[in-house]
Design a protein around this motif. Sequence first.
Motif, PDB file in Angstrom:
ATOM      1  N   GLU A   1     -17.617  -5.966 -20.510  1.00 49.30           N
ATOM      2  CA  GLU A   1     -16.417  -5.381 -19.928  1.00 49.30           C
ATOM      3  C   GLU A   1     -15.438  -6.505 -19.636  1.00 49.30           C
ATOM      4  N   ARG A   2     -14.235  -6.396 -20.195  1.00 50.89           N
ATOM      5  CA  ARG A   2     -13.244  -7.449 -20.041  1.00 50.89           C
ATOM      6  C   ARG A   2     -11.889  -6.854 -19.690  1.00 50.89           C
ATOM      7  N   THR A   3     -10.979  -7.713 -19.282  1.00 51.41           N
ATOM      8  CA  THR A   3      -9.587  -7.305 -19.106  1.00 51.41           C
ATOM      9  C   THR A   3      -8.885  -7.589 -20.420  1.00 51.41           C
ATOM     10  N   VAL A   4      -8.446  -6.530 -21.095  1.00 47.90           N
ATOM     11  CA  VAL A   4      -7.883  -6.629 -22.438  1.00 47.90           C
ATOM     12  C   VAL A   4      -6.361  -6.566 -22.339  1.00 47.90           C
ATOM     13  N   ILE A   5      -5.699  -7.635 -22.786  1.00 52.42           N
ATOM     14  CA  ILE A   5      -4.242  -7.721 -22.710  1.00 52.42           C
ATOM     15  C   ILE A   5      -3.662  -7.588 -24.115  1.00 52.42           C
ATOM     16  N   THR A   6      -2.721  -6.650 -24.277  1.00 49.28           N
ATOM     17  CA  THR A   6      -2.214  -6.311 -25.609  1.00 49.28           C
ATOM     18  C   THR A   6      -0.695  -6.147 -25.590  1.00 49.28           C
TER      19      THR A   6
ATOM     20  N   THR B   1     -11.159   5.273 -32.560  1.00 45.85           N
ATOM     21  CA  THR B   1     -11.320   6.178 -33.696  1.00 45.85           C
ATOM     22  C   THR B   1     -12.312   5.626 -34.694  1.00 45.85           C
ATOM     23  N   ARG B   2     -12.156   4.358 -35.064  1.00 57.40           N
ATOM     24  CA  ARG B   2     -13.071   3.740 -36.040  1.00 57.40           C
ATOM     25  C   ARG B   2     -14.488   3.665 -35.472  1.00 57.40           C
ATOM     26  N   TRP B   3     -14.597   3.422 -34.174  1.00 59.08           N
ATOM     27  CA  TRP B   3     -15.921   3.346 -33.547  1.00 59.08           C
ATOM     28  C   TRP B   3     -16.607   4.715 -33.580  1.00 59.08           C
ATOM     29  N   THR B   4     -15.835   5.757 -33.316  1.00 59.31           N
ATOM     30  CA  THR B   4     -16.394   7.113 -33.334  1.00 59.31           C
ATOM     31  C   THR B   4     -16.931   7.465 -34.716  1.00 59.31           C
ATOM     32  N   LEU B   5     -16.228   7.049 -35.751  1.00 62.37           N
ATOM     33  CA  LEU B   5     -16.679   7.327 -37.115  1.00 62.37           C
ATOM     34  C   LEU B   5     -17.952   6.580 -37.475  1.00 62.37           C
TER      35      LEU B   5
ATOM     36  N   LEU C   1     -19.219   2.131 -27.310  1.00 62.12           N
ATOM     37  CA  LEU C   1     -18.060   1.305 -26.963  1.00 62.12           C
ATOM     38  C   LEU C   1     -17.812   1.382 -25.460  1.00 62.12           C
ATOM     39  N   ARG C   2     -17.646   0.235 -24.830  1.00 60.31           N
ATOM     40  CA  ARG C   2     -17.398   0.205 -23.386  1.00 60.31           C
ATOM     41  C   ARG C   2     -15.920   0.441 -23.072  1.00 60.31           C
TER      42      ARG C   2
END
Length: 416
Positions: free
Chosen positions: A155-160, A173-177, A185-186
């Motif tokens: 678990e991280r702080t994701v900066i985008t 979406t790609r993870w679900t497939l 996926l966390r």
Amino acid sequence: MSYENKMLQLKQKLGKKKEQSIEKPKFKRPEKPFYIKEWESAGLSLIENDFGVLFKREVTYPLDFQHGSYQLGLLYDAIEKWEQTSIQHPYAMNFDESIVFFDTETTGLKGVGTNIFLIGLLDALDDQFVLTQYVLADPANEAAFLFESKFWQHERTVITYNGKSFDWPQLETRWTLNQQILPKLRTQKQIDLLHSSKRIWKNNLERMKLTKVEEEKLGFKRQGDIPGFLAPIIYTDAIKSGNAEALMKVLYHNEWDLLSLVTLYIHSTNLLLERELNEAATTYTNIGKWFGDLKQDDQSEQVLTTVANNYDNANAGLANYYLAFQQKRNGLYAEAANSFEKALLFIGDREKLKALEQLAMVYEHHLQNYDKAINFTNQGLTMIDAIQFMKKEQTDKLHGKWLKRLQRIEMKLIKR
């Protein structure tokens, strides 16, 4: 055999069939692509895991690495500023968080058929920054590619930059497939710098494209960059031809994106928390309004007051307008009236009509100056008759409401 025993055997058989029917399909490891040596020669490393292969590029940067106007290590000064303030803000971070800057490149903009082919991660470590770029070897090796990002592990702080709306949903979406074979996926804490840039530079920057923000606010201008829309074409050509020379330019484009996210976070934090006036009044007015929207009223009032005191009325029009609402909430009615009046000539029609309404209310209910209340009500009625941004039925209803106000104030004046 008794009837009960027969029924028990039948249930056991049905149970086994049910277990067999939901058994996960066996994973078949994809074949390796034919261009491994060519891509390695271009500067990529082959990575193998339980789900196939992918390619990787890694670069490290010291804390004093200069990108535009800022050294990367100033990120930790920005975090310290947040730790030293009591302000509640979506930008706020602390030193206990594991921070990663995240950006992707995709084969399209939406749809199940859109693949992520490049995941860029810039990890902020104690003594350096580490850029890791994962490249999809080919669509058959997607599970291996996604698995290596390790978003299932930490678990991280994701900066985008637009990650909340695009990059992260696309990853989900790609993870679900691939959920039949990948670990879950966390959920990650998200800070989206596009959303905040829109708040800070509304009516200041015409376009919020990251390259424009870099040039106008961060002191960085790219040399030899490729247009982002070419990235999918370049990747498709690379997996068909095996030539990764142009693909490396996509990686450099992604690298600059990530480095600029660090400096954008630093610059934005300084604007939010420091009192030096290095930008236009519009910028600080937007910041003051943002604090107000976050219910940080004291901070909002401080910022807006600073703008009102340091810029002329023409540039501080909206600041005076938002400040007036703060003053009214705090019971400073004379100050609120003064701020609304300063704002009148320098704000848009929608805001001006609201300001006239507030002035009529303040002078009627709080300052008991009925002459001024009537004056501002009449100004509002005149403006309503000339309004262009409402439908006729709306203006008719509004006119009736304001007319009642005028009649009520006139009766109060007569009684006095």
